[in-house]
Design an enzyme around this catalytic site. Structure first.
Site, PDB file in Angstrom:
ATOM      1  CG  HIS A 252     -38.381 -54.416   4.936  1.00  0.00           C
ATOM      2  ND1 HIS A 252     -38.409 -54.903   3.877  1.00  0.00           N
ATOM      3  CD2 HIS A 252     -38.039 -53.063   4.772  1.00  0.00           C
ATOM      4  CE1 HIS A 252     -37.918 -54.023   2.735  1.00  0.00           C
ATOM      5  NE2 HIS A 252     -37.654 -53.032   3.595  1.00  0.00           N
ATOM      6  CD  GLU A 307     -37.188 -45.195   7.522  1.00  0.00           C
ATOM      7  OE1 GLU A 307     -36.351 -44.897   7.678  1.00  0.00           O
ATOM      8  OE2 GLU A 307     -38.282 -44.739   6.896  1.00  0.00           O
TER       9      GLU A 307
END
Ligand code: ACO
Length: 361
Positions: A252, A307
């Site tokens: 991320h 996700e």
């Protein structure tokens, strides 16, 4: 003003806006949406509740949860009535592409806030496209259902169980907003030109579709399928990393620790008690991937992002894979619309600079 070459490329660490909507602390692994930590939020409120808070904060005009519920119900019905027009340009293209084309057909509806027209229409469009892909007719919405329950009903053609509706509601609430992510930033750039919310959110959806942002969950399931068995976890991941590939559902830009949304969604999957994905197997893949990424990039903390568990949760709810990104858009549209309003109210055009590296005259 000449921009210095040490300016971060990719806008890392650059504040594009002041916002009352959400806050991401990448070091602590904390996400606050409209005043509450994401883990508390799903226990305290649902999608309509967080949408009311986001719209109120974004526009500066208070709207109640009951009014949001009523507006979204009406908006789902209006979108269903306009489905033939909305789907006209979606013939022969994928669900993800068709969703973009149908969003572009949304317009003001009398008596409804533009925010509600958009957020209300998105599950109607996503469900109709997912059903069209399997040659099934669209299913009419039930305006008194929650947004999550109605989304599942329109996708499947049957009322979901209370637990299933709760699980999707937890997902939509969890992903409703997330700081200055790429799609929200896109919405704000478009809104900063004083373009309307329909323009801003269609652009935002386009930014969401890429695998580095909201397009990752489908590849996460493909990865789990490709690995297949416990014995293949280590060799599969090692060789993917050796080929320089990125593991979907990991890493991320902001988080240096585990994405807090991952645990919220993991909890929702456990409460749902579905057996679609072998959770023990997924946990082993996750653990090995985290260790392998630590070994590969010891300087750059790479951990599980939202996700990975999005993919498992949406699969457990029997949502077709092609609809994963549009369903992400259903949740995130609450934040997009609020950010677009908040940006318009500043009156300030977003217009960054660039560093010229081409030839000089
Ligand atoms: N797998 C393998 N290596 C990775 C991964 C990954 N998932 N993510 C980052 N890296 C590596 C990069 O290759 C790079 O290595 P290098 O220095 O040897 O070249 C290093 O880590 C730093 O990567 P950056 O590109 O600086 O990381 P950035 O902050 O730009 O990327 C991103 C963030 C795009 C999310 C990235 O981690 C990624 O591609 N992840 C996989 C896709 C994914 O899960 N997307 C969903 C994100 S969550 C969301 O948007 C809702």
């Amino acid at each position: 003003m000449t921009i210095q070459s040490k300016t971060p490329i990719g806008l890392d660490g650059v504040a594009a806006a002041e916002t009352a909507l959400s806050h991401v602390d990448g070091e602590k692994g904390e996400l606050i949406i409209a005043g509450d930590r994401v883990d508390d939020l799903v226990l305290k409120t649902g999608f309509e509740g967080i949408t009311a808070r986001l719209w109120s904060a974004g526009s500066g005009v208070s709207i109640s949860e009951a009014e949001v519920r009523s507006q979204l119900g009406q908006a789902r019905e209006r979108a269903f009535a306009r489905l033939p027009a909305l789907l006209a340009a979606t013939e022969g293209i994928s669900v993800v592409d068709g969703f973009r084309a149908a969003m572009a057909g949304l317009r003001e509806e009398p008596g409804l806030k533009p925010e509600a027209v958009i957020v209300g229409a998105l599950p109607v469009i996503a469900a109709a496209l997912a059903r069209k892909a399997i040659k099934e007719a669209p299913v009419a919405p039930s305006p008194t259902f929650s947004h999550a329950a109605d989304t599942l009903k329109m996708l499947r053609g049957a009322k979901p169980s209370a637990d299933e509706a709760k699980a999707l509601d937890a997902y939509l609430t969890t992903v409703s907003d997330h700081g200055m992510n790429a799609s929200t930033f896109t919405a704000r750039v478009v809104a900063s030109t004083q373009a309307d919310l329909f323009m801003s959110t269609t652009a935002a959806y386009c930014a969401l579709t890429g695998p580095l942002h909201g397009g990752a969950p489908e590849p996460v399931l493909e990865m789990l399928d490709a690995i297949g068995t416990r014995e293949r976890i280590q060799p599969w991941i090692d060789s993917a990393l050796a080929r320089g590939e990125r593991l979907m559902g990991f890493g991320h830009r902001i988080y240096r620790v585990r994405d807090p949304r991952a645990d919220v969604l993991k909890g929702a999957i456990e409460r749902l008690g579905s057996n679609t994905t072998d959770l023990g197997f997924a946990a082993e893949v996750e653990a090995y991937a985290r260790a392998a990424l630590r070994k590969k990039n010891p300087e750059r903390a790479l951990d599980t992002n939202v996700e990975f568990f999005t993919a498992i949760l949406l699969d457990a709810l029997k949502i077709p894979r092609q609809a994963f990104t549009p369903i992400f858009g259903v949740g995130r549209s609450a934040g997009w619309t609020a950010h677009a309003r908040e940006q318009q109210r500043t009156g300030r055009l977003l217009r960054p600079g660039s560093i010229y590296v081409g030839p000089m005259p």
